[in-house]
Design a protein around this motif. Structure first.
Motif, short mmCIF file in Angstrom:
data_model
loop_
_atom_site.label_atom_id
_atom_site.label_comp_id
_atom_site.label_asym_id
_atom_site.label_seq_id
_atom_site.Cartn_x
_atom_site.Cartn_y
_atom_site.Cartn_z
N HIS A 128 19.44 9.17 13.18
CA HIS A 128 19.56 7.83 12.60
C HIS A 128 18.16 7.22 12.49
O HIS A 128 17.46 7.05 13.50
CB HIS A 128 20.46 6.94 13.46
N GLU A 129 17.77 6.90 11.27
CA GLU A 129 16.45 6.30 11.01
C GLU A 129 16.62 4.82 10.64
O GLU A 129 17.69 4.40 10.17
CB GLU A 129 15.78 7.03 9.84
N VAL A 182 22.87 14.43 14.55
CA VAL A 182 22.83 13.42 13.48
C VAL A 182 21.68 12.46 13.82
O VAL A 182 21.73 11.77 14.84
CB VAL A 182 24.16 12.66 13.36
N GLU A 203 13.06 8.20 21.37
CA GLU A 203 14.43 8.23 20.83
C GLU A 203 15.44 8.03 21.95
O GLU A 203 15.15 8.30 23.12
CB GLU A 203 14.70 9.56 20.13
#
Length: 352
Positions: A108-109, A106, A128
């Protein structure tokens, strides 16, 4: 002091014999008092003490093997209570999740309005941070609908032919192999009684009475009998076998009172990397039971001192071994009734 009688004999020999008799009786009374004090101390330990065996060096690996919950407790006869300070536990390092578990990534931005810097430039990704979270998908129950096509010839009226379906472990049963696998796992690995598994299925709208579940377990046991036979063959090939029996109580057993005692005979052996553990149920504790379970065995047999193993241990080719853990308990009892601060033969035996 010794209480002297009023009328003492004048003969020195008789007087000496009388004094020796009085001293002997006093020593005998003193021995009885010491014996009663030791029995009282052990009784208080078993009633009020902690159910663990402590050693002089609890970190010794060999000593840790014998710290059983059923052993004699530590002395509680001391009048001064020691202040107990709970040790500060250091937080352990989290172990990584198994690498073979499936991963769902998953990403996440940042929201679009946070991608514009205060200077007016567009922010871009330079790295990241990754963290993992364990997820469990609840039990899924579904129905496999077997549709068997039936064929016939239009040219001639021959016998109808129906397509076969895969062989089932329990024929004409609604239980698939996966249902039987989870049934046996929850009962024998997780220790979940059938009536609780019945409730688990009921929460999903599936109503299967425990009598049906019990019948499935019995039928699975019949299919697993060949595997059990192979395990017993492997057990009897072992160089050393441990055997012990423990009480069990079975409710609603035919022709027996609910309070009747039955016995589960546990045998273990096999190579260290492939141990074999077998459970044998019997309503009897007689010596015929271990003789039947281990019929034909030749090797070392480790048991406690129960006389029911005598016949098996007396057979040719069987060498019976005594259990050190049971023997050690008696030295622990002797150590507990020693005078405080004294060292005796019990300490020597325990240190060994």
């Amino acid at each position: 002091m010794i209480s002297m009688p009023k009328d003492l004999p004048d003969d020195p020999v008789l007087l000496k014999q009388l004094l020796e008799q009085m001293l002997s009786e006093r020593e005998s009374d003193r021995g009885k008092i010491v014996h009663l004090e030791e029995e009282n101390a052990l009784l208080r330990q078993r009633l009020f003490g902690r159910k663990s065996e402590q050693t002089a060096d609890p970190t010794t690996p060999q000593m840790a093997l014998f710290n059983e919950a059923e052993s004699v407790a530590e002395s509680v006869g001391e009048t001064v209570e020691e202040e107990v300070v709970a040790p500060t536990k250091r937080r352990g390092k989290r172990k990584p999740l198994p690498a073979d578990l499936p991963r769902i990534e998953v990403i996440h931005e940042l929201p679009d309005h946070e991608l514009t810097c205060a200077c007016g430039c567009r922010k871009h990704s330079i790295g990241e941070e990754i963290s993992e979270q364990l997820e469990i998908v609840p039990m899924q129950i579904r129905v496999i609908k077997h549709v068997r096509k039936v064929y016939a010839c239009r040219g001639c009226e021959t016998v109808l032919v129906t397509a076969d379906k895969p062989a089932q472990l329990i024929e004409k049963s609604m239980a698939s192999p996966s249902v039987l696998a989870i049934l046996l796992t929850t009962k024998y690995v997780d220790g979940l009684p059938l009536h609780r598994f019945e409730k688990v299925l009921g929460r999903h709208g599936v109503n299967i009475p425990r009598q049906t579940l019990a019948r499935w377990v019995i039928q699975c046991g019949e299919h697993l009998q060949p595997l059990l036979n192979l395990m017993r063959d492997r057990l009897l090939e072992s160089r050393v076998i441990h055997c012990d029996e423990t009480r069990v109580q079975v409710l609603k057993e035919p022709d027996r009172e609910p309070s009747s005692q039955s016995w589960m005979w546990v045998q273990t052996g096999g190579p260290p990397n492939q141990p074999v553990i077998l459970f044998g149920y019997s309503t009897s504790r007689a010596q015929e039971v271990p003789s039947r379970l281990l019929e034909g065995y030749r090797g070392y047999l480790m048991t406690d001192d129960y006389a029911g193993y005598n016949a098996l241990g007396a057979q040719s080719g069987v060498e019976r071994l005594g259990c050190w853990a049971h023997a050690r308990r008696k030295f622990v009892e002797a150590q507990k009734v020693q005078p405080k601060g004294k060292t005796g033969r019990a300490d020597i035996a325990l240190n060994l």
